[in-house]
Design a protein around this motif. Sequence first.
Motif, PDB file in Angstrom:
ATOM      1  N   ASN A 125      -2.853  12.233  10.473  1.00 52.83           N
ATOM      2  CA  ASN A 125      -2.178  10.708  10.862  1.00 52.83           C
ATOM      3  C   ASN A 125      -1.070  10.669   9.737  1.00 52.83           C
ATOM      4  OD1 ASN A 125      -3.173   8.227  10.698  1.00 52.83           O
ATOM      5  ND2 ASN A 125      -3.932   8.017   8.271  1.00 52.83           N
ATOM      6  N   ASP A 126       0.086  12.216   9.046  1.00 56.55           N
ATOM      7  CA  ASP A 126       0.915  11.662   8.786  1.00 56.55           C
ATOM      8  C   ASP A 126       2.299  11.436   9.273  1.00 56.55           C
ATOM      9  OD1 ASP A 126      -0.193  14.000   6.668  1.00 56.55           O
ATOM     10  OD2 ASP A 126      -0.429  11.955   6.192  1.00 56.55           O
ATOM     11  N   LEU A 127       2.042  12.089  10.041  1.00 61.94           N
ATOM     12  CA  LEU A 127       3.691  12.449  11.349  1.00 61.94           C
ATOM     13  C   LEU A 127       3.376  11.669  12.983  1.00 61.94           C
ATOM     14  CD1 LEU A 127       4.305  16.509  10.362  1.00 61.94           C
ATOM     15  CD2 LEU A 127       5.222  14.272   9.085  1.00 61.94           C
ATOM     16  N   THR A 128       4.767  10.925  12.934  1.00 64.80           N
ATOM     17  CA  THR A 128       4.497  10.320  15.102  1.00 64.80           C
ATOM     18  C   THR A 128       5.242  10.942  15.105  1.00 64.80           C
ATOM     19  OG1 THR A 128       3.237   8.421  13.239  1.00 64.80           O
ATOM     20  CG2 THR A 128       4.498   7.698  15.328  1.00 64.80           C
ATOM     21  N   LEU A 129       5.509  10.496  16.252  1.00 65.08           N
ATOM     22  CA  LEU A 129       6.329  11.289  17.821  1.00 65.08           C
ATOM     23  C   LEU A 129       6.020  10.054  18.362  1.00 65.08           C
ATOM     24  CD1 LEU A 129       8.436  12.916  19.510  1.00 65.08           C
ATOM     25  CD2 LEU A 129       6.117  13.324  20.240  1.00 65.08           C
ATOM     26  N   ASP A 130       7.644   9.545  17.997  1.00 64.12           N
ATOM     27  CA  ASP A 130       8.020   7.934  19.091  1.00 64.12           C
ATOM     28  C   ASP A 130       9.088   8.358  20.265  1.00 64.12           C
ATOM     29  OD1 ASP A 130       7.728   5.434  17.369  1.00 64.12           O
ATOM     30  OD2 ASP A 130       7.708   6.688  15.998  1.00 64.12           O
ATOM     31  N   LEU A 162       0.859  -1.085  -0.162  1.00 64.50           N
ATOM     32  CA  LEU A 162       0.091  -0.146   0.201  1.00 64.50           C
ATOM     33  C   LEU A 162       1.522   1.384  -0.224  1.00 64.50           C
ATOM     34  CD1 LEU A 162      -2.377  -1.076   2.837  1.00 64.50           C
ATOM     35  CD2 LEU A 162      -2.659  -0.894   0.398  1.00 64.50           C
ATOM     36  N   ASP A 163       0.926   1.901  -0.603  1.00 65.69           N
ATOM     37  CA  ASP A 163       1.963   3.520  -1.267  1.00 65.69           C
ATOM     38  C   ASP A 163      -0.164   4.294  -0.656  1.00 65.69           C
ATOM     39  OD1 ASP A 163       2.584   5.593  -1.257  1.00 65.69           O
ATOM     40  OD2 ASP A 163       2.398   5.266  -3.596  1.00 65.69           O
ATOM     41  N   SER A 164       0.176   4.155   0.652  1.00 63.69           N
ATOM     42  CA  SER A 164      -0.335   5.291   0.874  1.00 63.69           C
ATOM     43  C   SER A 164      -0.535   6.402   0.730  1.00 63.69           C
ATOM     44  CB  SER A 164      -1.425   5.093   2.605  1.00 63.69           C
ATOM     45  OG  SER A 164       0.142   4.478   3.634  1.00 63.69           O
ATOM     46  N   PHE A 191      -1.698   8.263   5.649  1.00 66.38           N
ATOM     47  CA  PHE A 191      -1.975   9.152   4.602  1.00 66.38           C
ATOM     48  C   PHE A 191      -2.694  10.221   5.266  1.00 66.38           C
ATOM     49  CE2 PHE A 191      -5.380   6.521   7.325  1.00 66.38           C
ATOM     50  CZ  PHE A 191      -6.292   6.966   7.187  1.00 66.38           C
ATOM     51  N   GLY A 192      -3.450  10.963   3.841  1.00 67.35           N
ATOM     52  CA  GLY A 192      -3.689  12.571   4.355  1.00 67.35           C
ATOM     53  C   GLY A 192      -4.686  12.636   4.324  1.00 67.35           C
ATOM     54  N   ASN A 193      -5.625  13.542   4.207  1.00 68.52           N
ATOM     55  CA  ASN A 193      -7.208  14.090   5.106  1.00 68.52           C
ATOM     56  C   ASN A 193      -7.641  14.444   4.033  1.00 68.52           C
ATOM     57  OD1 ASN A 193      -5.728  16.796   4.892  1.00 68.52           O
ATOM     58  ND2 ASN A 193      -6.193  16.843   7.090  1.00 68.52           N
ATOM     59  N   ASP A 194      -7.220  14.162   3.145  1.00 70.30           N
ATOM     60  CA  ASP A 194      -7.700  14.007   1.616  1.00 70.30           C
ATOM     61  C   ASP A 194      -9.608  13.508   1.672  1.00 70.30           C
ATOM     62  OD1 ASP A 194      -6.273  15.546   0.745  1.00 70.30           O
ATOM     63  OD2 ASP A 194      -5.644  14.340  -1.049  1.00 70.30           O
ATOM     64  N   THR A 195     -11.159  14.470   0.812  1.00 73.44           N
ATOM     65  CA  THR A 195     -12.080  13.644   0.833  1.00 73.44           C
ATOM     66  C   THR A 195     -11.629  12.375   0.481  1.00 73.44           C
ATOM     67  OG1 THR A 195     -13.031  15.568   1.635  1.00 73.44           O
ATOM     68  CG2 THR A 195     -14.588  13.704   1.140  1.00 73.44           C
ATOM     69  N   THR A 200       4.069  14.129   4.878  1.00 67.43           N
ATOM     70  CA  THR A 200       2.579  14.318   4.367  1.00 67.43           C
ATOM     71  C   THR A 200       2.774  14.526   3.210  1.00 67.43           C
ATOM     72  OG1 THR A 200       4.000  16.644   4.161  1.00 67.43           O
ATOM     73  CG2 THR A 200       4.506  16.275   6.262  1.00 67.43           C
ATOM     74  N   LYS A 201       1.194  14.402   2.342  1.00 65.45           N
ATOM     75  CA  LYS A 201       0.159  14.244   1.309  1.00 65.45           C
ATOM     76  C   LYS A 201       0.727  16.176   0.627  1.00 65.45           C
ATOM     77  CE  LYS A 201      -3.405  17.828   2.652  1.00 65.45           C
ATOM     78  NZ  LYS A 201      -4.603  18.339   2.561  1.00 65.45           N
TER      79      LYS A 201
END
Length: 872
Positions: free
Chosen positions: A276-281, A117-119, A181-185, A372-373
């Motif tokens: 949903n694109d960026l994560t803090l570990d 999946l290339d989300s 993934f991004g937040n596009d509709t 990011t998207k």
Amino acid sequence: MRYILLFVFIFQCTFGQQAAKVEKKIYTTKSLETLAPPIIDGLLTDSSWDIVDWTGDYIENLPDENTPPIEQTKFKIVYDKEFIYFAFRCYDKDPKEIVKRLSRRDGFEGDWIEINLDSHGDKRTSFSFSASVAGVKSDGFISDNGNSWEGNWNPIWYLKTNIDKEGWTAEIKIPLSQLKFGNDTDQVWGLQSTRRYFRTEERSVWQRIPLDAPGWVSEFGELHGLKNLVPQGQIEIQPFFTSKLKTYPREAGNPFRTGNDFKLNGGLDAKVGITNDLTLDLTINPDFGQVEADPAAIALDGFQIFFQEQRPFFVENKNIFNYNFADGQDNLFYSRRIGRNPQGYPKKANGTFIDFPDNTAILGAAKFSGKTKSGWSLGILESVTNKEFAKMDENGNRSKELVEPLTNYFVGRAQKDFNNKNSFIGGIITATNRNLESTELNFLHKDAYGAGVDFLHNWKNRKYYFASNFVASHVQGSTEAITATQQNITHLFQRVDAGHVSVNPNRTSLTGTGGKIEIGKASVGNWRYNGSINWRSPELELNDVGFLRQADEIRQYAVLSHQTLKPFGQFRRIDSRLEQFSGYDFEGNFNKMQYSLGSGASLKNNWNVNVLVIYNPVNYSNSVLQGGPRFRYSESLFNSIALNTDSRKKLRFNAAIYESQGKSNSFSYTEFSTGVTYQPINALTVSLNPNFAANKSRTQYVTQTSFNSESRYITADLNQRTMSASIRLDYSINPNLTIQYYGQPFISKGRYKDFNRVTNPTAKYYGDRMALFDAKQISFDASKNTYSVDEDINGTADYSIGNPDFSFVQFRSNLVLRWEYIPGSELFLVWSQGITGNANPREDLFMGLDSQILGRKPENIFLIKATYRFVL
């Protein structure tokens, strides 16, 4: 050759074959909305699957691309607010012959199905999930358009499989929180699926990707119908607990070696989805111990050895932080610097016992990363390691000395896609800052900084590419630290015949540069080629948080490769590569010229053969005499052949021979490597891989000294023998409960004779490069274990040489029980064993192994580690 390759490149650009147009497949999914989600049982009986159509028509990818596969495959995809679901039907005319091989996670054994999946929709990265018919999960993160795979990514997801009269089926449920993934509709993701048909080692794919395509992810089909997806606020908290008992031979009188140590430890890992694109570990008091031990190795050239990163915190999203700027392992970020072994060592008096820390504790680390998207890949890593002290006991008086300072590490990385995902530009910044509160650590840099810019452009449907990068470094510290940097083996400013560098003992900083420029053809037809130039200036220094083997070098490369696109005769595929490179230093010395020709063939019986020939007509080294003059190696020829039998068989073998020979027998290297793997049942695999190497050199560097105020560079005739064997056992009770054993005995013995001094280091014939000491000039003192040299034969020793003979022995083993009792939460029971010693170099290899391994008590570590992942 350079002119020929340039002509070929221009010809191909003008008249070259064009890429065949492959129609993009599209699958349209639907939301479950108010329908109940499918139950993940592998049976495909839920009515919720009926809202979408099957898609199939897989096409063979290997070995015979673009032909019908032996068996067809089809799948469906549905989704809801939290999960995306996959149903697979893998047809098989003889279900009884389906191969159900168990393995640990990421084992890829037997028949399996894979979904990519290339989300992000960036045509370069992809999430991968594979399901074996035995129910084993494999997952990874694909980057660099399919050229890089990160298998230590272990997301939470769910799988069940079933065999029926039509073949086998699989149901998969993946939380959307595990994807980015991004937040596009209305979203469009890249989509690909691969099936392995084990009996004929066939790969078939949903979206056809020709073998001469420019990559993998960029050629995916498309997943449509993803509407109103709500980015998931991913919050995962994973506390862990460890209990560690260490036992070892007690050392009489040493208060630090009582025979056993016990330690309890705990910590916390967390993952927070900022978007949903960026994560803090985040990690607090992390347990960064490795279950898999590093392989034993010994280096006689003085250079550092590169080891792969295996710690999950650093492996996940590694592609974002990676900045490989030249060739080999040279990189601005080498994560194993963080938590390294302490670099200082206390000065001790005789009779002082020392308790030295094994590694540097990481107080905490945070990593912000993702894509990011809009096409930005972002990564920020911050880590703080604690001060480390060596404890000392001198006749009951306790003291301690700082051996590693409090240190802060920072890495920032960004890349931006543009030109319809065919190009990117990026940058990186690294910083290492130490609190040098003790003068004993003044040999370390106080601050070290690195920066880089990289660029990639593809054109003509990614047929051609241009890539470049530039790096710069700046280190600063005391005069002691900067002088040590100038003199270490990476730089060697003290080289006696170097006119462009010299040691300045008053300097408190160094600034250097490096980079690479490359252009080439990456796809279409049988041929590929590229040309490149890379450089590392003399003052480039990256080893505080990066990896740099050697500075002061300019290299030019030309590569021409050929791959077959269809099976023929007895061959499934043949890949061949012709490569030429030359090397210079920044003074203009022509140091290297190398030509290599290699070929790898996959046969129709699934055996693989690889051959390689390397010819070195010119080979000078600025480093072999470690500060001495430039030294010439003789013209040499290297060749190798490696063979692997069919990896699907219960009993399989591999073997390889490597051989290098210098002109006039000035040096030689021969290595024999073999292995056997046996899988008596689907759940058990046993393998043994022994290795033997013989290394001979008439001019092996030993040491340097002085005579009558003149430098003396001492070499000798070395005869080195190395033997090792890796032993592995994998037993899978079920897909989530496995037992693994790994063990490796290792011994390397070197004997030196015919000591000599270098007199003409660049002479063409090796015998003219040195003057051999005769029996009147050199003698051995067994009581002191040294050689005395009376160079002018006046009856008085002029200097001495410590006996360089060695016999290094090591044994490492790990026995691990891993139980993933619920998805994402694990229990480990580990027994590690280790022995390191020095045998008598006059003994043969087997006697050395016997005396140092079988004849000694080992160090044992018994570890229990439990983790529990809370998903909020």
